[in-house]
Design a protein around this motif. Structure first.
Motif, PDB file in Angstrom:
ATOM      1  N   GLU A 167       0.824  -1.216   0.000  1.00  0.00           N
ATOM      2  CA  GLU A 167       0.000   0.000   0.000  1.00  0.00           C
ATOM      3  C   GLU A 167       0.856   1.264   0.000  1.00  0.00           C
ATOM      4  N   VAL A 168       2.147   1.112   0.338  1.00  0.00           N
ATOM      5  CA  VAL A 168       3.000   2.305   0.468  1.00  0.00           C
ATOM      6  C   VAL A 168       4.235   2.288  -0.432  1.00  0.00           C
ATOM      7  N   VAL A 169       4.581   1.128  -0.999  1.00  0.00           N
ATOM      8  CA  VAL A 169       5.797   1.010  -1.815  1.00  0.00           C
ATOM      9  C   VAL A 169       5.437   0.982  -3.298  1.00  0.00           C
ATOM     10  N   GLU A 170       6.080   1.850  -4.080  1.00  0.00           N
ATOM     11  CA  GLU A 170       5.893   1.812  -5.534  1.00  0.00           C
ATOM     12  C   GLU A 170       6.684   0.632  -6.109  1.00  0.00           C
ATOM     13  N   PRO A 171       6.279   0.046  -7.226  1.00  0.00           N
ATOM     14  CA  PRO A 171       5.142   0.443  -8.070  1.00  0.00           C
ATOM     15  C   PRO A 171       3.804  -0.132  -7.609  1.00  0.00           C
ATOM     16  N   HIS A 172       3.809  -0.886  -6.493  1.00  0.00           N
ATOM     17  CA  HIS A 172       2.584  -1.564  -6.042  1.00  0.00           C
ATOM     18  C   HIS A 172       1.520  -0.574  -5.569  1.00  0.00           C
ATOM     19  N   LYS A 173       1.965   0.523  -4.947  1.00  0.00           N
ATOM     20  CA  LYS A 173       1.018   1.489  -4.389  1.00  0.00           C
ATOM     21  C   LYS A 173       0.017   1.975  -5.436  1.00  0.00           C
ATOM     22  N   LYS A 174       0.509   2.222  -6.655  1.00  0.00           N
ATOM     23  CA  LYS A 174      -0.350   2.754  -7.733  1.00  0.00           C
ATOM     24  C   LYS A 174      -1.426   1.760  -8.155  1.00  0.00           C
ATOM     25  N   ARG A 175      -1.076   0.470  -8.103  1.00  0.00           N
ATOM     26  CA  ARG A 175      -1.997  -0.525  -8.652  1.00  0.00           C
ATOM     27  C   ARG A 175      -2.681  -1.378  -7.590  1.00  0.00           C
ATOM     28  N   PHE A 176      -2.480  -0.998  -6.299  1.00  0.00           N
ATOM     29  CA  PHE A 176      -2.967  -1.863  -5.221  1.00  0.00           C
ATOM     30  C   PHE A 176      -4.488  -2.023  -5.245  1.00  0.00           C
ATOM     31  N   ARG A 177      -5.206  -0.925  -5.304  1.00  0.00           N
ATOM     32  CA  ARG A 177      -6.679  -1.016  -5.234  1.00  0.00           C
ATOM     33  C   ARG A 177      -7.249  -1.815  -6.394  1.00  0.00           C
ATOM     34  N   ALA A 178      -6.795  -1.510  -7.588  1.00  0.00           N
ATOM     35  CA  ALA A 178      -7.341  -2.168  -8.780  1.00  0.00           C
ATOM     36  C   ALA A 178      -6.967  -3.646  -8.835  1.00  0.00           C
ATOM     37  N   ASN A 179      -5.856  -4.000  -8.191  1.00  0.00           N
ATOM     38  CA  ASN A 179      -5.358  -5.384  -8.278  1.00  0.00           C
ATOM     39  C   ASN A 179      -5.311  -6.063  -6.911  1.00  0.00           C
ATOM     40  N   ARG A 180      -6.190  -5.639  -6.009  1.00  0.00           N
ATOM     41  CA  ARG A 180      -6.152  -6.160  -4.640  1.00  0.00           C
ATOM     42  C   ARG A 180      -6.240  -7.697  -4.604  1.00  0.00           C
ATOM     43  N   GLY A 181      -7.112  -8.261  -5.439  1.00  0.00           N
ATOM     44  CA  GLY A 181      -7.297  -9.717  -5.445  1.00  0.00           C
ATOM     45  C   GLY A 181      -6.001 -10.452  -5.738  1.00  0.00           C
ATOM     46  N   GLU A 182      -5.248  -9.912  -6.679  1.00  0.00           N
ATOM     47  CA  GLU A 182      -3.949 -10.513  -7.053  1.00  0.00           C
ATOM     48  C   GLU A 182      -2.985 -10.472  -5.869  1.00  0.00           C
ATOM     49  N   TYR A 183      -2.977  -9.338  -5.156  1.00  0.00           N
ATOM     50  CA  TYR A 183      -2.083  -9.184  -4.018  1.00  0.00           C
ATOM     51  C   TYR A 183      -2.508 -10.046  -2.836  1.00  0.00           C
ATOM     52  N   VAL A 184      -3.815 -10.172  -2.625  1.00  0.00           N
ATOM     53  CA  VAL A 184      -4.324 -11.042  -1.556  1.00  0.00           C
ATOM     54  C   VAL A 184      -3.885 -12.487  -1.805  1.00  0.00           C
ATOM     55  N   ALA A 185      -3.989 -12.920  -3.051  1.00  0.00           N
ATOM     56  CA  ALA A 185      -3.574 -14.290  -3.410  1.00  0.00           C
ATOM     57  C   ALA A 185      -2.076 -14.466  -3.131  1.00  0.00           C
ATOM     58  N   LYS A 186      -1.295 -13.426  -3.418  1.00  0.00           N
ATOM     59  CA  LYS A 186       0.145 -13.477  -3.195  1.00  0.00           C
ATOM     60  C   LYS A 186       0.454 -13.580  -1.693  1.00  0.00           C
ATOM     61  N   ALA A 187      -0.274 -12.800  -0.884  1.00  0.00           N
ATOM     62  CA  ALA A 187      -0.087 -12.828   0.571  1.00  0.00           C
ATOM     63  C   ALA A 187      -0.466 -14.191   1.127  1.00  0.00           C
ATOM     64  N   ASP A 188      -1.577 -14.752   0.645  1.00  0.00           N
ATOM     65  CA  ASP A 188      -2.023 -16.056   1.136  1.00  0.00           C
ATOM     66  C   ASP A 188      -1.028 -17.159   0.758  1.00  0.00           C
ATOM     67  N   ALA A 189      -0.447 -17.059  -0.436  1.00  0.00           N
ATOM     68  CA  ALA A 189       0.557 -18.046  -0.864  1.00  0.00           C
ATOM     69  C   ALA A 189       1.808 -17.951   0.016  1.00  0.00           C
ATOM     70  N   LEU A 190       2.191 -16.726   0.367  1.00  0.00           N
ATOM     71  CA  LEU A 190       3.361 -16.525   1.222  1.00  0.00           C
ATOM     72  C   LEU A 190       3.083 -17.074   2.622  1.00  0.00           C
ATOM     73  N   LEU A 191       1.880 -16.814   3.137  1.00  0.00           N
ATOM     74  CA  LEU A 191       1.493 -17.363   4.444  1.00  0.00           C
ATOM     75  C   LEU A 191       1.550 -18.894   4.428  1.00  0.00           C
ATOM     76  N   ALA A 192       1.036 -19.473   3.365  1.00  0.00           N
ATOM     77  CA  ALA A 192       1.055 -20.944   3.251  1.00  0.00           C
ATOM     78  C   ALA A 192       2.486 -21.473   3.240  1.00  0.00           C
ATOM     79  N   SER A 193       3.396 -20.715   2.608  1.00  0.00           N
ATOM     80  CA  SER A 193       4.788 -21.183   2.485  1.00  0.00           C
ATOM     81  C   SER A 193       5.507 -21.214   3.834  1.00  0.00           C
ATOM     82  N   VAL A 194       4.997 -20.455   4.834  1.00  0.00           N
ATOM     83  CA  VAL A 194       5.615 -20.473   6.170  1.00  0.00           C
ATOM     84  C   VAL A 194       4.735 -21.223   7.173  1.00  0.00           C
ATOM     85  N   GLY A 195       3.788 -22.017   6.649  1.00  0.00           N
ATOM     86  CA  GLY A 195       2.959 -22.853   7.516  1.00  0.00           C
ATOM     87  C   GLY A 195       1.791 -22.147   8.153  1.00  0.00           C
TER      88      GLY A 195
END
Length: 265
Positions: free
Chosen positions: A107-135
């Motif tokens: 939400e605060v680091v470019e280039p993600h900040k610009k596209r965060f709202r429009a692509n939230r679903g993509e980022y949520v999937a990325k966060a969930d995959a990272l969470l899964a990778s650490v158990g």
């Protein structure tokens, strides 16, 4: 590591002095080190020797009094980009879910900040995959206060890595945890590094942790901190808790401990 290539991080006789009233205190003296891209290094030494100061210098949060800090071939003149950080305290915001805490850098680091709202679903999937990778698959909706200390630190690592930083700075990230949880997270950290190959700088008091995780361990002297030993860790990966009891591993830990004890003599 290929020593012929230019290092990602190059410290050249870096010193830092603080002014306290009329007194000038040298915190770090003539620190010289080279960190290759994708290398995992650890910095150990007595309390107050300037280990955390070294991190702030590398990331451009503090300017050196003398010497040069070169990152990606450029002299550091201010805070650098492409850095993730994890500290001893997880600093997760209690009012945000675990997933939303992890998404915060996007939400605060470019280039993600610009596209965060429009692509939230993509980022949520990325966060969930990272969470899964650490158990922590399925824990995204939990709040920090619903997680154990070890789970909070796993989440903290995810937040530090979500924006795919080139350099990860780890300042005593497992220091507040019990021994069992700490050792478990060494495995998690090693797995993340083997998968992603970011450049990692770990500051720790735990010599076993340093040898388990690092390619190279730097031992610092008492203040003013100087690098007094550079130890390559030529042990096969992936390393296991069982390997920490093997003679080659134990010998390295003893060598590091003896060098640090010299600083107290």
């Amino acid at each position: 590591m290929n020593s012929i290539s230019s290092p990602l991080v190059d410290l050249r006789q870096v010193s830092l002095a603080y002014r306290i009233g009329k007194e000038r205190m040298l915190a770090l003296g003539d620190a010289t080190m080279q960190i290759q891209k994708g290398e995992f290094i650890a910095v150990v030494g007595p309390s107050g020797c300037g280990k955390s100061t070294l991190m702030k210098l590398v990331t451009g949060l503090l300017p050196p009094t003398s010497g040069d800090i070169i990152v990606r071939g450029q002299k550091v003149k201010g805070p650098i980009k492409g850095v993730g950080m994890a500290f001893q305290n997880s600093t997760l915001m209690p009012w945000r879910s675990t997933r939303d805490n992890i998404l915060l850098p996007l939400e605060v680091v470019e280039p993600h900040k610009k596209r965060f709202r429009a692509n939230r679903g993509e980022y949520v999937a990325k966060a969930d995959a990272l969470l899964a990778s650490v158990g922590l698959g399925g824990f995204g909706d939990k709040y920090p206060w619903q997680l154990s200390g070890g789970m909070q630190q796993r989440s903290n690592l995810c937040r530090a890595l979500i924006h795919e930083p080139e350099i990860l700075m780890l300042d005593e990230p497992f220091g507040a945890l019990d021994a069992f949880t700490r050792e478990e997270l060494w495995g998690v950290m090693q797995k993340l590094w083997l998968e992603r190959r970011f450049t990692a700088v770990l500051v720790t008091h735990d010599l076993r942790e340093a040898v388990y995780l690092a390619d190279t361990v730097y031992v610092m002297s008492r203040r003013p901190g100087k690098i007094v030993l550079t130890k390559k860790i030529d042990l096969p990966r992936p390393r296991t808790l069982e390997s920490t009891f093997e003679p080659a591993f134990v010998d390295i830990v003893h060598e590091l401990r003896e060098r640090i004890h010299l600083e107290h003599a």
